[in-house]
Every structure is written in structure tokens, then in C-alpha cells.
Design a protein around this motif. Structure first.
Motif, PDB file in Angstrom:
ATOM      1  N   CYS A   1       5.747 -10.004  -4.747  1.00 19.02           N
ATOM      2  CA  CYS A   1       5.393  -8.695  -4.205  1.00 19.02           C
ATOM      3  C   CYS A   1       4.222  -8.068  -4.976  1.00 19.02           C
ATOM      4  CB  CYS A   1       6.594  -7.750  -4.254  1.00 19.02           C
ATOM      5  SG  CYS A   1       6.258  -6.102  -3.598  1.00 19.02           S
ATOM      6  N   THR A   2       3.405  -7.327  -4.246  1.00 17.97           N
ATOM      7  CA  THR A   2       2.312  -6.543  -4.833  1.00 17.97           C
ATOM      8  C   THR A   2       2.443  -5.099  -4.343  1.00 17.97           C
ATOM      9  OG1 THR A   2       0.822  -8.448  -4.826  1.00 17.97           O
ATOM     10  CG2 THR A   2      -0.187  -6.269  -5.018  1.00 17.97           C
ATOM     11  N   VAL A   3       2.336  -4.133  -5.264  1.00 22.62           N
ATOM     12  CA  VAL A   3       2.454  -2.729  -4.917  1.00 22.62           C
ATOM     13  C   VAL A   3       1.148  -2.017  -5.272  1.00 22.62           C
ATOM     14  CG1 VAL A   3       3.505  -2.181  -7.160  1.00 22.62           C
ATOM     15  CG2 VAL A   3       3.786  -0.615  -5.223  1.00 22.62           C
ATOM     16  N   GLU A   4       0.716  -1.128  -4.391  1.00 21.82           N
ATOM     17  CA  GLU A   4      -0.503  -0.345  -4.620  1.00 21.82           C
ATOM     18  C   GLU A   4      -0.126   1.109  -4.904  1.00 21.82           C
ATOM     19  OE1 GLU A   4      -4.612   1.035  -2.300  1.00 21.82           O
ATOM     20  OE2 GLU A   4      -3.392  -0.638  -1.528  1.00 21.82           O
ATOM     21  N   VAL A   5      -0.628   1.641  -6.029  1.00 25.72           N
ATOM     22  CA  VAL A   5      -0.347   3.019  -6.437  1.00 25.72           C
ATOM     23  C   VAL A   5      -1.636   3.635  -6.985  1.00 25.72           C
ATOM     24  CG1 VAL A   5       1.123   4.539  -7.810  1.00 25.72           C
ATOM     25  CG2 VAL A   5       1.965   2.297  -7.112  1.00 25.72           C
ATOM     26  N   GLY A   6      -2.050   4.741  -6.409  1.00 26.15           N
ATOM     27  CA  GLY A   6      -3.230   5.429  -6.921  1.00 26.15           C
ATOM     28  C   GLY A   6      -4.479   4.575  -6.930  1.00 26.15           C
ATOM     29  N   GLY A   7      -4.638   3.707  -5.931  1.00 27.87           N
ATOM     30  CA  GLY A   7      -5.813   2.860  -5.868  1.00 27.87           C
ATOM     31  C   GLY A   7      -5.754   1.620  -6.735  1.00 27.87           C
ATOM     32  N   GLN A   8      -4.652   1.412  -7.441  1.00 31.32           N
ATOM     33  CA  GLN A   8      -4.481   0.234  -8.291  1.00 31.32           C
ATOM     34  C   GLN A   8      -3.351  -0.639  -7.751  1.00 31.32           C
ATOM     35  OE1 GLN A   8      -4.753   1.003 -12.666  1.00 31.32           O
ATOM     36  NE2 GLN A   8      -4.800   3.165 -12.092  1.00 31.32           N
ATOM     37  N   GLN A   9      -3.487  -1.950  -7.924  1.00 29.04           N
ATOM     38  CA  GLN A   9      -2.489  -2.897  -7.448  1.00 29.04           C
ATOM     39  C   GLN A   9      -1.790  -3.588  -8.623  1.00 29.04           C
ATOM     40  OE1 GLN A   9      -4.315  -5.631  -4.693  1.00 29.04           O
ATOM     41  NE2 GLN A   9      -4.534  -4.083  -3.093  1.00 29.04           N
TER      42      GLN A   9
ATOM     43  N   ALA B   1       4.731   8.913  -8.851  1.00 28.43           N
ATOM     44  CA  ALA B   1       3.616   9.153  -7.934  1.00 28.43           C
ATOM     45  C   ALA B   1       3.620  10.590  -7.428  1.00 28.43           C
ATOM     46  CB  ALA B   1       3.687   8.178  -6.765  1.00 28.43           C
ATOM     47  N   GLU B   2       4.789  11.133  -7.158  1.00 28.85           N
ATOM     48  CA  GLU B   2       4.873  12.511  -6.680  1.00 28.85           C
ATOM     49  C   GLU B   2       4.485  13.498  -7.773  1.00 28.85           C
ATOM     50  OE1 GLU B   2       8.865  12.825  -5.333  1.00 28.85           O
ATOM     51  OE2 GLU B   2       8.501  11.783  -3.430  1.00 28.85           O
ATOM     52  N   ARG B   3       4.917  13.269  -9.011  1.00 31.90           N
ATOM     53  CA  ARG B   3       4.594  14.184 -10.111  1.00 31.90           C
ATOM     54  C   ARG B   3       3.111  14.191 -10.428  1.00 31.90           C
ATOM     55  NH1 ARG B   3       8.873  11.562 -12.636  1.00 31.90           N
ATOM     56  NH2 ARG B   3       7.422  10.622 -14.139  1.00 31.90           N
ATOM     57  N   THR B   4       2.458  13.061 -10.288  1.00 34.25           N
ATOM     58  CA  THR B   4       1.037  12.952 -10.626  1.00 34.25           C
ATOM     59  C   THR B   4       0.134  13.050  -9.401  1.00 34.25           C
ATOM     60  OG1 THR B   4       1.224  10.533 -10.537  1.00 34.25           O
ATOM     61  CG2 THR B   4       1.494  11.593 -12.688  1.00 34.25           C
ATOM     62  N   HIS B   5       0.687  13.525  -8.287  1.00 38.45           N
ATOM     63  CA  HIS B   5      -0.081  13.762  -7.058  1.00 38.45           C
ATOM     64  C   HIS B   5      -0.797  12.500  -6.564  1.00 38.45           C
ATOM     65  CE1 HIS B   5       0.497  18.136  -7.486  1.00 38.45           C
ATOM     66  NE2 HIS B   5       0.411  17.878  -8.773  1.00 38.45           N
ATOM     67  N   LYS B   6      -0.104  11.379  -6.612  1.00 39.10           N
ATOM     68  CA  LYS B   6      -0.638  10.127  -6.071  1.00 39.10           C
ATOM     69  C   LYS B   6      -0.008   9.853  -4.709  1.00 39.10           C
ATOM     70  CE  LYS B   6      -0.972   8.007 -10.687  1.00 39.10           C
ATOM     71  NZ  LYS B   6      -2.440   8.059 -10.783  1.00 39.10           N
ATOM     72  N   LYS B   7      -0.656   8.979  -3.964  1.00 40.08           N
ATOM     73  CA  LYS B   7      -0.060   8.541  -2.706  1.00 40.08           C
ATOM     74  C   LYS B   7       1.171   7.695  -2.994  1.00 40.08           C
ATOM     75  CE  LYS B   7      -4.346   8.531  -0.028  1.00 40.08           C
ATOM     76  NZ  LYS B   7      -5.271   7.713   0.794  1.00 40.08           N
ATOM     77  N   LEU B   8       2.133   7.726  -2.085  1.00 43.76           N
ATOM     78  CA  LEU B   8       3.369   6.961  -2.282  1.00 43.76           C
ATOM     79  C   LEU B   8       3.061   5.462  -2.341  1.00 43.76           C
ATOM     80  CD1 LEU B   8       5.831   8.866   0.078  1.00 43.76           C
ATOM     81  CD2 LEU B   8       5.512   9.118  -2.401  1.00 43.76           C
ATOM     82  N   PRO B   9       3.827   4.728  -3.132  1.00 47.47           N
ATOM     83  CA  PRO B   9       3.563   3.278  -3.295  1.00 47.47           C
ATOM     84  C   PRO B   9       3.639   2.520  -1.976  1.00 47.47           C
ATOM     85  CG  PRO B   9       5.116   4.086  -4.947  1.00 47.47           C
ATOM     86  CD  PRO B   9       4.951   5.193  -3.964  1.00 47.47           C
ATOM     87  N   ILE B  10       2.775   1.533  -1.846  1.00 50.34           N
ATOM     88  CA  ILE B  10       2.746   0.658  -0.668  1.00 50.34           C
ATOM     89  C   ILE B  10       3.042  -0.771  -1.140  1.00 50.34           C
ATOM     90  CG2 ILE B  10       1.357  -0.242   1.224  1.00 50.34           C
ATOM     91  CD1 ILE B  10      -0.289   2.309   1.119  1.00 50.34           C
ATOM     92  N   TYR B  11       4.088  -1.381  -0.593  1.00 53.28           N
ATOM     93  CA  TYR B  11       4.521  -2.716  -1.014  1.00 53.28           C
ATOM     94  C   TYR B  11       4.067  -3.764  -0.001  1.00 53.28           C
ATOM     95  CZ  TYR B  11       7.535  -0.174  -4.273  1.00 53.28           C
ATOM     96  OH  TYR B  11       8.004   0.661  -5.259  1.00 53.28           O
ATOM     97  N   LYS B  12       3.634  -4.909  -0.539  1.00 61.97           N
ATOM     98  CA  LYS B  12       3.240  -6.042   0.304  1.00 61.97           C
ATOM     99  C   LYS B  12       3.889  -7.305  -0.286  1.00 61.97           C
ATOM    100  CE  LYS B  12      -0.958  -6.230   1.682  1.00 61.97           C
ATOM    101  NZ  LYS B  12      -2.442  -6.427   1.710  1.00 61.97           N
ATOM    102  N   THR B  13       4.719  -7.943   0.523  1.00 68.03           N
ATOM    103  CA  THR B  13       5.479  -9.107   0.043  1.00 68.03           C
ATOM    104  C   THR B  13       4.972 -10.394   0.700  1.00 68.03           C
ATOM    105  OG1 THR B  13       7.430  -7.689  -0.192  1.00 68.03           O
ATOM    106  CG2 THR B  13       7.790 -10.056  -0.275  1.00 68.03           C
ATOM    107  N   GLU B  14       4.850 -11.424  -0.101  1.00 68.89           N
ATOM    108  CA  GLU B  14       4.405 -12.739   0.392  1.00 68.89           C
ATOM    109  C   GLU B  14       5.529 -13.757   0.226  1.00 68.89           C
ATOM    110  OE1 GLU B  14       0.923 -13.791  -1.714  1.00 68.89           O
ATOM    111  OE2 GLU B  14      -0.316 -12.167  -0.855  1.00 68.89           O
ATOM    112  N   LEU B  15       5.621 -14.649   1.189  1.00 72.88           N
ATOM    113  CA  LEU B  15       6.637 -15.693   1.160  1.00 72.88           C
ATOM    114  C   LEU B  15       6.055 -16.956   0.537  1.00 72.88           C
ATOM    115  CD1 LEU B  15       9.450 -16.787   1.942  1.00 72.88           C
ATOM    116  CD2 LEU B  15       8.471 -17.366   4.191  1.00 72.88           C
ATOM    117  N   GLU B  16       6.776 -17.485  -0.434  1.00 71.99           N
ATOM    118  CA  GLU B  16       6.353 -18.711  -1.100  1.00 71.99           C
ATOM    119  C   GLU B  16       7.494 -19.737  -1.039  1.00 71.99           C
ATOM    120  OE1 GLU B  16       5.319 -17.621  -5.056  1.00 71.99           O
ATOM    121  OE2 GLU B  16       3.414 -16.687  -4.497  1.00 71.99           O
TER     122      GLU B  16
END
Length: 254
Positions: A35-43, A10-25
Motif C-alpha cells: 500500500c501507498t498513502v498520500e498525505v499533504g502532497g507526500q507519498q 491530517a485534520e490538526r495540521t490542516h492537510k487533506k485526508l489520506p488517500i490509500y492506493k493498494t497494489e496486488l502482488e
């Protein structure tokens, strides 16, 4: 570590740092995490449920990195490299992107900056956002820098259209960069002068002489006169002959 690799990408390609979202099942006594991670507008989601939260995050990072790296890490890196080389084609690249994506054309605004030296700064409004470029010594370069700021922002979203446009300009960008680094050479001027005709076979012959030779001869060397009594100057030959006949006649009278 997949999370570290994804963050570096993400840093090399000038993207925002990853954002993690974890769900309990699962049940309370036997929890499972997804878990779901968002990087560069994609999940990207983890491939399954895991007993520990960290394991789910690592797996989601693995899926995201493998997908993004396969799709176009090299292409995005190449495009960023070309844009960093020179901004001379950034305005035309941005204009072509606006035409192909049917976005309103960019609007530029240039201001004069008072610093130790006169500089100009430019901003551009594109697709509802305002971008500012690095200052430059003239208005033209300031606009190119502002356009480059927009292009970098678009490349961070992995825009296939923008990457293709930049790659189509690769030869032009490389050539422009090479011409700036090639020094200009000058060929020294050589001077020529006319010399005595008879010594070189006729009145139409002119011999060349280098600049060094002319300086060594001085002014007198440049005012050479053809040899007396030659075909190069028949009038002098006739005068000499008339004087000789006059002397002979006077001797006979005495």
C-alpha cells in the motif's frame, strides 16, 4: 489504529485526508498486498507486502505518521497557533516568504460589503491562486486576513521556510497580543495652590494641597492674603504705623 492516528494528524495540521492506493502482488492463490498513502502532497509506502489489504494500509499509515510526526508536527502546530493569535503581521510574513522563495509578490483586492455594519472583504492572488480572507471593519485588517488565508494554505504543505519566518516573528506576535489585552490606566491629576508665605518660612515657599482639600475650602479659601504686619507685606505695616503717629499728635494738641 495507525489509520486513525494519521487521519487525526491530517485534520490538526490542516492537510487533506489520506488517500490509500493498494497494489496486488504475488500469485493468485497466494496474494500479497502493498500500500501507498498520500498525505499533504507526500507519498509513503508500507514497509513490505502483507497477506491482507487492511494490514498493508495500516502499515503504510504507520510509516506516514511516524515520518511526519517526527519531522515537524510540533513546529507546524506552533506556527498555526501563532498565526491564529493575531493577523497583524501576516502581510509582512507573506511578503518575506515571496522574497525568499522568489515568487511574484501578492496582489490584494478589497471590496466594500453592505451588511448591518460597514465591512470590508479582501482577496489576494499569490503564486497563481486566489485566496479570500475573513471580513473586517477596515481595509487594513481585511488584507491581513487574506494574507493569513494564504499562510495557512502554505503551512499545510509543511513548508520549512514559512515555519521559520513565523517563528522569527514569535516575540512580535506575542507582544502585540499582550498589548491588546492590557487595559490602559490613568493617573488622577492633583492641583496645588499658594498659601500664606510667613507661615512657611518666606516668600519663595509654596505648599501643595490636594484636590479634595481645595474643594472643601471653597472659593474663599483660594484667595488667602498674607498676615498684616509681616515681612510678606511691608506696605501694610508702614500704613499702620503712620495712622498710629497721627492719633498721638492729635491727643497732645487737645
Amino acid at each position: 489504529m495507525h489509520k486513525n492516528r494519521l487521519q487525526s494528524f491530517a485534520e490538526r495540521t490542516h492537510k487533506k485526508l489520506p488517500i490509500y492506493k493498494t497494489e496486488l502482488e504475488g500469485e493468485y492463490h497466494s496474494p500479497k498486498f502493498r500500500c501507498t498513502v498520500e498525505v499533504g502532497g507526500q507519498q509513503f509506502s508500507s514497509s513490505g507486502s502483507f497477506n491482507r489489504k487492511k494490514e498493508a494500509e495500516q502499515d503504510a499509515a504507520r510509516v506516514a505518521y511516524e515520518t511526519l510526526a517526527t519531522i515537524g508536527e510540533g513546529d507546524v502546530k506552533e506556527a498555526f497557533g501563532l498565526i491564529e493569535q493575531d493577523a497583524v503581521f501576516c502581510k509582512s510574513i507573506l511578503y518575506e516568504f515571496a522574497v525568499k522563495t522568489k515568487i511574484t509578490w501578492p496582489a490584494y483586492n478589497v471590496i466594500r460589503l453592505e451588511k448591518p455594519f460597514t465591512m470590508f472583504g479582501a482577496s489576494v492572488v499569490f503564486n497563481g491562486n486566489t485566496y479570500s480572507g475573513e471580513p473586517a471593519s477596515n481595509k487594513k485588517d481585511a488584507k491581513q486576513n487574506a494574507a493569513r488565508a494564504v499562510i495557512k494554505s502554505i503551512l499545510a504543505t509543511d513548508s520549512t521556510c514559512m515555519i521559520e519566518i513565523i517563528r522569527s516573528k514569535k516575540q512580535l506576535i506575542t507582544a502585540a497580543r499582550s498589548s491588546e489585552s492590557t487595559p490602559t490606566t490613568f493617573t488622577p491629576i492633583k492641583f496645588t495652590r499658594p498659601v500664606a508665605y510667613a507661615a512657611y518660612g518666606g516668600a519663595d515657599h509654596v505648599a501643595s494641597m490636594s484636590q479634595d482639600e481645595s474643594s472643601s475650602l471653597g472659593v474663599q479659601g483660594l484667595n488667602m492674603v498674607p498676615t498684616v504686619g509681616t515681612s510678606a507685606n511691608p506696605s501694610l505695616k508702614a500704613v499702620t504705623g503712620s495712622k498710629k503717629r497721627k492719633v498721638t499728635t492729635v491727643a497732645k494738641e487737645h
